[in-house]
Design a protein around this motif. Structure first.
Motif, PDB file in Angstrom:
ATOM      1  N   GLY A 186      32.483  30.620   7.927  1.00  0.00           N
ATOM      2  CA  GLY A 186      32.257  29.711   9.048  1.00  0.00           C
ATOM      3  C   GLY A 186      33.296  29.866  10.136  1.00  0.00           C
ATOM      4  O   GLY A 186      33.178  29.265  11.208  1.00  0.00           O
ATOM      5  N   GLY A 187      34.324  30.699   9.870  1.00  0.00           N
ATOM      6  CA  GLY A 187      35.351  30.957  10.865  1.00  0.00           C
ATOM      7  C   GLY A 187      34.859  31.897  11.955  1.00  0.00           C
ATOM      8  O   GLY A 187      33.741  32.426  11.893  1.00  0.00           O
TER       9      GLY A 187
ATOM     10  N   ARG B 103      40.299  22.111   0.590  1.00  0.00           N
ATOM     11  CA  ARG B 103      40.680  21.330   1.774  1.00  0.00           C
ATOM     12  C   ARG B 103      39.818  20.074   1.908  1.00  0.00           C
ATOM     13  O   ARG B 103      39.483  19.655   3.010  1.00  0.00           O
ATOM     14  CB  ARG B 103      40.567  22.213   3.021  1.00  0.00           C
ATOM     15  CG  ARG B 103      41.583  23.355   3.064  1.00  0.00           C
ATOM     16  CD  ARG B 103      41.353  24.294   4.230  1.00  0.00           C
ATOM     17  NE  ARG B 103      40.176  25.116   4.048  1.00  0.00           N
ATOM     18  CZ  ARG B 103      39.096  25.041   4.799  1.00  0.00           C
ATOM     19  NH1 ARG B 103      39.029  24.179   5.794  1.00  0.00           N
ATOM     20  NH2 ARG B 103      38.065  25.834   4.568  1.00  0.00           N
ATOM     21  N   ALA B 104      39.447  19.507   0.765  1.00  0.00           N
ATOM     22  CA  ALA B 104      38.734  18.226   0.701  1.00  0.00           C
ATOM     23  C   ALA B 104      37.530  18.201   1.644  1.00  0.00           C
ATOM     24  O   ALA B 104      36.642  19.045   1.550  1.00  0.00           O
ATOM     25  CB  ALA B 104      39.693  17.076   0.998  1.00  0.00           C
TER      26      ALA B 104
ATOM     27  N   GLU C 118      32.617  20.196   5.123  1.00  0.00           N
ATOM     28  CA  GLU C 118      32.082  20.397   6.470  1.00  0.00           C
ATOM     29  C   GLU C 118      31.829  21.880   6.750  1.00  0.00           C
ATOM     30  O   GLU C 118      30.860  22.231   7.432  1.00  0.00           O
ATOM     31  CB  GLU C 118      33.040  19.814   7.508  1.00  0.00           C
ATOM     32  CG  GLU C 118      33.118  18.297   7.513  1.00  0.00           C
ATOM     33  CD  GLU C 118      31.775  17.646   7.790  1.00  0.00           C
ATOM     34  OE1 GLU C 118      31.037  18.143   8.679  1.00  0.00           O
ATOM     35  OE2 GLU C 118      31.442  16.656   7.113  1.00  0.00           O
ATOM     36  N   ASP C 119      32.693  22.742   6.246  1.00  0.00           N
ATOM     37  CA  ASP C 119      32.470  24.195   6.381  1.00  0.00           C
ATOM     38  C   ASP C 119      31.138  24.583   5.742  1.00  0.00           C
ATOM     39  O   ASP C 119      30.361  25.366   6.305  1.00  0.00           O
ATOM     40  CB  ASP C 119      33.596  24.980   5.709  1.00  0.00           C
ATOM     41  CG  ASP C 119      34.907  24.911   6.473  1.00  0.00           C
ATOM     42  OD1 ASP C 119      34.900  24.448   7.626  1.00  0.00           O
ATOM     43  OD2 ASP C 119      35.942  25.319   5.897  1.00  0.00           O
TER      44      ASP C 119
ATOM     45  N   ASP D 285      39.822  26.875  10.482  1.00  0.00           N
ATOM     46  CA  ASP D 285      40.396  26.651   9.149  1.00  0.00           C
ATOM     47  C   ASP D 285      41.851  26.212   9.329  1.00  0.00           C
ATOM     48  O   ASP D 285      42.691  26.991   9.788  1.00  0.00           O
ATOM     49  CB  ASP D 285      40.308  27.947   8.328  1.00  0.00           C
ATOM     50  CG  ASP D 285      40.781  27.769   6.897  1.00  0.00           C
ATOM     51  OD1 ASP D 285      41.481  26.774   6.610  1.00  0.00           O
ATOM     52  OD2 ASP D 285      40.473  28.642   6.058  1.00  0.00           O
ATOM     53  N   SER D 286      42.153  24.969   8.969  1.00  0.00           N
ATOM     54  CA  SER D 286      43.505  24.451   9.174  1.00  0.00           C
ATOM     55  C   SER D 286      44.548  25.229   8.388  1.00  0.00           C
ATOM     56  O   SER D 286      45.723  25.293   8.776  1.00  0.00           O
ATOM     57  CB  SER D 286      43.567  22.974   8.779  1.00  0.00           C
ATOM     58  OG  SER D 286      43.250  22.809   7.404  1.00  0.00           O
TER      59      SER D 286
END
Length: 446
Positions: free
Chosen positions: A27-28, A55-56, A61-62, A181-182
């Motif tokens: 998704g990036g 990442r919870a 969401e991704d 992506d954080s």
């Protein structure tokens, strides 16, 4: 961008227009660009997404985003959720290593089940530069500095022609939406440290460091091709595969002639997952006694008298004896053996073949047992009057450590009647008084 993309695929023969490709999509920005390029180039593709649950809510969401991406392109969508942290902890590897293995194993499973010809991932040329430094920092051979391969087996990387800046321009010009992506900004991972800290620092010394490294990767890749051709040519001469099992052998005397020995041997053994430390230990054992063993994650090497014998690590299973009743005519395990009773008369003749045993039926105690030999076993070899340990007998025959593990015995009562395929026990031989013969013959499988 589209033309460069298609040309790169053709130039490196990654796949053809008729092939169906499975895209690994996070998704990036990079994987979204790859989806768009596959779509506008008219390739047949599906989308696979791994939710590593690291990442919870962001991971969830991704997953939703990539599912919508598949709907946008009207292509098949595959998704899986992994307990990555638990897998990493139980396997005692880093989270990144666990995620990598989970991802590629699952991609291959989907590829096989749904008949995709290849799996495509979205590495680009800047990833190539980062990988160069990561491998250099960790320690690597020439192959580790020669860049990411555009094709390895069924895995293809069709974006290696493009830089991160080119992909950004393509994304913005097409108004394409992607997920941030954080974790990419975190200094927790070595790749991010290289990307955000090391490379900017090196640009202060050489503003063109990215181009310089890309040029070096290109030259190292060519040098590595020449190097590997020489390795493969030498390997064909020295590394021999067994005709009977999955083992390989290397003649120690021939290895000693190689210079530099460490490099040659490492290249021979690295496909079997042996590292340079193991290689040094193996070289040190060249002149030691036979029987020493060395292990990688998948294989073991046994130092025999004249050879290094390489074989897959055997799966340890409880070994049970196979019982042979008097009426038994044939068994199929642990190998094929046929049993017949023969009336001894003037026409009877003993056939001198190691795979056939002729025993005096009157001297046999049923049920017979077939089992692997073990330390402490002894017998009276045919033609002798005293006991001999089977271990000593096999040493006299110069049977390798690997082959010793596949030696079975035929046991009558508490006595060894036959070392199968090697020697009969003198107590069970045919004599003038024998009336009935018990014949056991190992049949070869084709």
């Amino acid at each position: 961008m589209k033309e460069k993309f298609i040309n790169y695929i053709h130039q490196h023969k990654l796949f053809s227009k008729k092939d169906k490709i499975l895209l690994g999509v996070s998704g990036g920005m990079d994987s979204v660009a790859m989806c768009e390029l596959f779509f506008i180039a008219g390739f047949d593709f599906g989308i696979a997404h791994c939710n590593f649950q690291l990442r919870a809510e962001e991971s969830a969401e991704d997953e939703k985003f990539v599912k919508q991406l598949a709907l946008k392109y009207n292509v098949p969508f595959f998704c899986i959720q992994f307990q990555t942290s638990k897998v990493a902890a139980s396997s005692k590897v880093s989270t990144q290593m666990a995620a990598r293995k989970l991802r590629y194993d699952w991609f291959e499973k989907i590829r096989m089940e749904h008949k995709y010809s290849h799996v495509a991932v979205a590495h680009h040329s800047d990833d190539d530069v980062e990988t160069f430094f990561i491998n250099l920092l960790r320690g690597t051979g020439l192959a580790g500095l020669a860049g990411i391969n555009p094709k390895r087996g069924y895995l293809v990387r069709p974006l290696l022609f493009a830089s991160r800046n080119e992909i950004e321009q393509f994304i913005h010009s097409g108004n394409l939406i992607y997920r941030e992506d954080s974790s990419n900004s975190s200094s927790k991972y070595i790749r991010n440290k290289v990307r955000h800290n090391l490379i900017p620092l090196m640009k202060q010394i050489n503003p063109s460091i990215t181009k310089t490294v890309k040029d070096e990767i290109y030259r190292l890749k060519q040098a590595n091709q020449i190097f590997m051709q020489a390795i493969e040519e030498k390997k064909r001469k020295l590394l021999f595969k067994s005709a009977t099992d999955a083992s390989y052998s290397l003649a120690i005397d021939e290895l000693k002639k190689l210079d530099p020995l460490q490099t040659w041997l490492y290249e021979f053994l690295s496909p079997f997952n042996f590292n340079i430390e193991s290689v040094n230990e193996i070289i040190s054992a060249f002149d030691s006694i036979s029987g020493k063993q060395f292990f990688s994650s998948s294989h073991r090497i046994v130092k025999d008298r004249e050879f290094l014998i390489i074989s897959p690590i055997p799966q340890i299973k409880p070994v049970e004896a196979t019982l042979i009743e008097e009426h038994t005519q044939k068994i199929d395990s642990p190998f094929n053996i046929e049993f017949i009773k023969i009336k001894k008369n003037d026409a009877f003749k003993i056939i001198a073949k190691p795979e056939i045993a002729f025993l005096d039926l009157a001297k046999i105690e049923f049920p017979l047992q077939i089992r692997k030999w073990k330390l402490g076993d002894k017998f009276i070899p045919l033609g002798m009057t005293g006991y001999k340990k089977i271990s000593d007998f096999l040493i006299d025959l110069k049977i390798s450590v690997i082959d010793k593990e596949q030696v079975y015995v035929l046991q009558s009562g508490n006595d060894i009647a036959w070392i199968i395929g090697h020697r009969l026990d003198n107590r069970f031989k045919i004599s003038k008084e024998t009336e009935q013969v018990y014949q056991a013959e190992v049949k070869k499988t084709h």
